[in-house]
Every structure is written in C-alpha cells, then in structure tokens.
Motif scaffolding. Structure first.
Motif, PDB file in Angstrom:
ATOM      1  N   GLY A 221      26.262 -81.183 -22.201  1.00  0.00           N
ATOM      2  CA  GLY A 221      25.431 -81.145 -23.400  1.00  0.00           C
ATOM      3  C   GLY A 221      23.968 -80.891 -23.064  1.00  0.00           C
ATOM      4  O   GLY A 221      23.637 -80.302 -22.036  1.00  0.00           O
ATOM      5  N   VAL A 241      22.417 -83.410 -27.771  1.00  0.00           N
ATOM      6  CA  VAL A 241      23.519 -82.580 -28.273  1.00  0.00           C
ATOM      7  C   VAL A 241      24.725 -82.819 -27.364  1.00  0.00           C
ATOM      8  O   VAL A 241      24.629 -82.648 -26.139  1.00  0.00           O
ATOM      9  N   ARG A 242      25.866 -83.185 -27.956  1.00  0.00           N
ATOM     10  CA  ARG A 242      27.036 -83.579 -27.158  1.00  0.00           C
ATOM     11  C   ARG A 242      27.613 -82.410 -26.385  1.00  0.00           C
ATOM     12  O   ARG A 242      28.025 -82.557 -25.235  1.00  0.00           O
ATOM     13  N   SER A 243      27.672 -81.241 -26.997  1.00  0.00           N
ATOM     14  CA  SER A 243      28.305 -80.096 -26.338  1.00  0.00           C
ATOM     15  C   SER A 243      27.478 -78.837 -26.570  1.00  0.00           C
ATOM     16  O   SER A 243      27.040 -78.567 -27.691  1.00  0.00           O
ATOM     17  N   VAL A 244      27.247 -78.115 -25.484  1.00  0.00           N
ATOM     18  CA  VAL A 244      26.571 -76.826 -25.555  1.00  0.00           C
ATOM     19  C   VAL A 244      27.479 -75.797 -24.893  1.00  0.00           C
ATOM     20  O   VAL A 244      27.791 -75.906 -23.700  1.00  0.00           O
ATOM     21  N   LEU A 254      22.268 -77.132 -31.266  1.00  0.00           N
ATOM     22  CA  LEU A 254      21.098 -77.205 -30.395  1.00  0.00           C
ATOM     23  C   LEU A 254      19.849 -76.684 -31.110  1.00  0.00           C
ATOM     24  O   LEU A 254      18.767 -77.284 -31.036  1.00  0.00           O
TER      25      LEU A 254
END
Length: 377
Positions: A221, A241-244, A254
C-alpha cells in the motif's frame, strides 16, 4: 518573524506554493525560453522580469494567465536564488478564487515539461530543495541502508513545501509498475508530491524508519507522511491506502487520499508567507485597469493620511489654545489673603535685648528681702 511552524498561519486556499532546485546551467535562460514560448502559444497573457537591484544574485519572474475558460486570472511569481548545488526556486501563484488542482500546474508555466526539455540539463529543475537526490515527477527508491532510509524520510518530512508519499511494492513491478504514480495525479499536485518507493524486501525496514513519524505503510500500500505540526483533527490512518496496484491502472483511492491531504489547512511552509507578501506588494505585471485601480488606491491612502494629519494638527492647536486660556485665567486670579508670618528680630533689636540683660539692678528694682540694694551700716 518566528520560524516555528505553530506561529505560521495557513496559506489562503487561493494560493499554490512550490519549491525546488535547478541543477543545470543557465537557469534564467531556461525560464525565459519557456515563458516566451508560453506567451507565443497564447497560454500566458504576459510575463516580465522585474529588476532586483538590492540583490544581484537573485532573479525574479512574473507571469499572468487565465484558467477555467478564461474566467479566473492567476498571478505567479518565481524567485531564483543561487545555491552551492544549482539554484533554488520558489514559486507562489494566487488565483482569484480557491485553487482547483485540475488547473494547469504553475510550474509548467516557467519550466519545461515532457518533451520540451532540450539539451544542457533543462529538465533538471525538479530536484528536492532540501534532500539531495530526491526529485519530483519521478520514483525515488529508498536507500538500502536502514539508517540512510530513516534520515531521508525524516528530512523529507520536515520540508512542508512538498507532500511526501511512501509506496511499498508488494512484488517486484514490471515496466508499467515502475512508472511514477505521481504523474497520475491532478496537474496541480504533480509538482508538489515526492514519491518514495520501498521494495518488497524493505517492508520491515521502511516501517521501522517511519516509526518516529507516527505512521505505517501497509504491505503493498501507501502512506502520506504527516505534516509537522499535525493540524487539528488529523488522523494518520485516513491517509494510508491499503492497496496500490502497480499495473498502470488509475490509482483512484491514492489520488483521493493525496487530494484530501493537500487540502488540509496546514501551517504555511517556511518562507511561503514572505513569498506571498512579495507577490502581492511588489507585483509589477499589471494591466491598464489594474494600474488605474492601484493609483486610485494610493490616492485614497494619501487622502486618509492627510486627513489624519489634519485632525492631529487641529487637536494640537485646540489643546494649545486651551492651555493658553488656562494660563491667562490663572494670572488674572488675585492671590488669596494670607496672614503675615512673624518677622524674625533684626540684629539691632537682638543687641538691645542683650544690653538690657547686662544693666545693674537699682533699689527700686530690687525684690522684697533682697539685701543687695542696701548700704552697709
């Protein structure tokens, strides 16, 4: 003026600030070329390079353009200051209404962008102003050494001119994944965000380095480094942000987090208040209407100052007249009757009293029974 962040007010929402370093040669010529090309293309209304006689090592450039279908005017002032490693630049732009990040970046009005960069290091204008090696608009891999990583993140977070984004790669990215995420941001944010990248193997190290800043990057993230001091109501988890996904897709979550973070009412970066005051007070690139308005304002200020001086003179004159009247009245008032004080004896009177004390006593003056006045028989 205090340098403490808590003593600095937040910049108005109409203002766009940025700072960086140009490491190539001929910084002034690069800016002049871009300004001329922007005006020739109709992007700029006009630009000027006002003289700075008090500091020959300093260069100032002003530009004016319109956004939002020509309904909003933007004024911008860029200052170049010589440094050991190139030239540091400060750029402050102010619009007629709150800034919209969808508007073109003021940095691209003065500096080349994309394919415009020619030879001679023209593209080398986007270096971080305070941390060597960091750049805007691109990916900045974090150092392999843990202590160096900690130092870089700490020093970068101190500079409030830039927004610092830390991204952890869940796995080694391909060609698309290595492209900068900051270039997917709105135009008004691209040149204000520094993107730091941690490899999959640096997950523990990067969170150790971030511990002092009070934030943590999720695995795969991203997190935004907190401002110093944090504004009221700031919650670090809201800007993680948990996941990018590093696959070239739009990083919607994001972008939303960065936009919210950039809009926080944070204290103005050190030097930004002075730069804004310089823009407002020393602006020279005025239209005829602006010049007339400015002259009318000066006339109004002079009239107010003259009126204040006249009032002060009249008050002084009135006070002086009252003082003279009071003094004259005091002189015309008869002195009150005072009982004469007992006068001290003169030297003649004192001598007479002394002789009287030495005179012989006669019979008639003798006291009854006193034999001193009788003749011996």
């Amino acid at each position: 003026m205090s340098n403490s962040a808590t003593d600095r007010a937040a910049l108005p929402p109409t203002v766009w600030p940025a700072r960086g370093r140009h490491t190539g040669p001929d910084s002034e010529e690069v800016i002049r070329r871009i300004l001329r090309s922007r005006k020739d293309a109709g992007v700029l209304d006009d630009f000027v390079e006002p003289p700075v006689p008090e500091d020959p090592a300093r260069r100032v450039f002003e530009a004016r353009w319109r956004v939002d279908d020509g309904t909003v005017t933007v004024r911008a002032r860029l200052t170049l200051v010589a440094q050991q490693a190139g030239r540091e630049w400060q750029l402050v732009a102010e619009a007629e209404r709150p800034w919209d990040e969808a508007w073109p970046s003021p940095a691209t009005m003065f500096w080349p962008d994309g394919d415009e960069a020619g030879d001679g290091g023209e593209a080398a204008w986007d270096y971080h102003p305070a941390v060597a090696g960091l750049r805007l608009r691109t990916v900045n891999p974090l150092p392999a050494d843990d202590k160096d990583m900690r130092r870089v993140l700490r020093d970068a977070a101190k500079d409030a001119w830039c927004v610092n984004l830390v991204v952890h790669e869940a796995m080694t990215p391909d060609t698309l994944g290595r492209l900068p995420l900051v270039r997917r941001l709105p135009p008004g944010l691209v040149h204000r965000v520094v993107e730091h990248r941690a490899t999959p193997q640096q997950f523990r190290a990067v969170n150790w380095a971030l511990r002092d800043l009070g934030v943590e990057v999720p695995r795969g993230g991203a997190v935004l480094l907190p401002p110093d001091p944090a504004p009221t109501g700031y919650e670090a988890q809201e800007y993680a942000v948990r996941s990018v996904f590093l696959d070239g897709s739009e990083p919607t979550e994001l972008i939303a987090a960065v936009s919210r973070f950039a809009a926080l009412p944070k204290p103005a970066p050190q030097g930004a208040e002075e730069a804004l005051a310089d823009l407002r007070d020393n602006w020279t690139l005025m239209t005829l209407e602006e010049q007339l308005a400015r002259e009318r304002g000066l006339v109004a200020q002079y009239a107010e100052a003259l009126e204040a001086m006249t009032r002060s003179r009249d008050l002084y004159r009135e006070s002086a007249e009252l003082a003279h009247e009071a003094l004259a009245a005091l002189r015309d008032t008869p002195a009150p009757a005072v009982a004469p004080a007992a006068q001290p004896a003169s030297p003649f009177q004192q001598l007479t009293r002394a002789f009287k004390g030495l005179r012989p006593v006669r019979d008639k003056d003798a006291m009854p029974g006193d034999e001193t006045g009788k003749t011996d028989q």
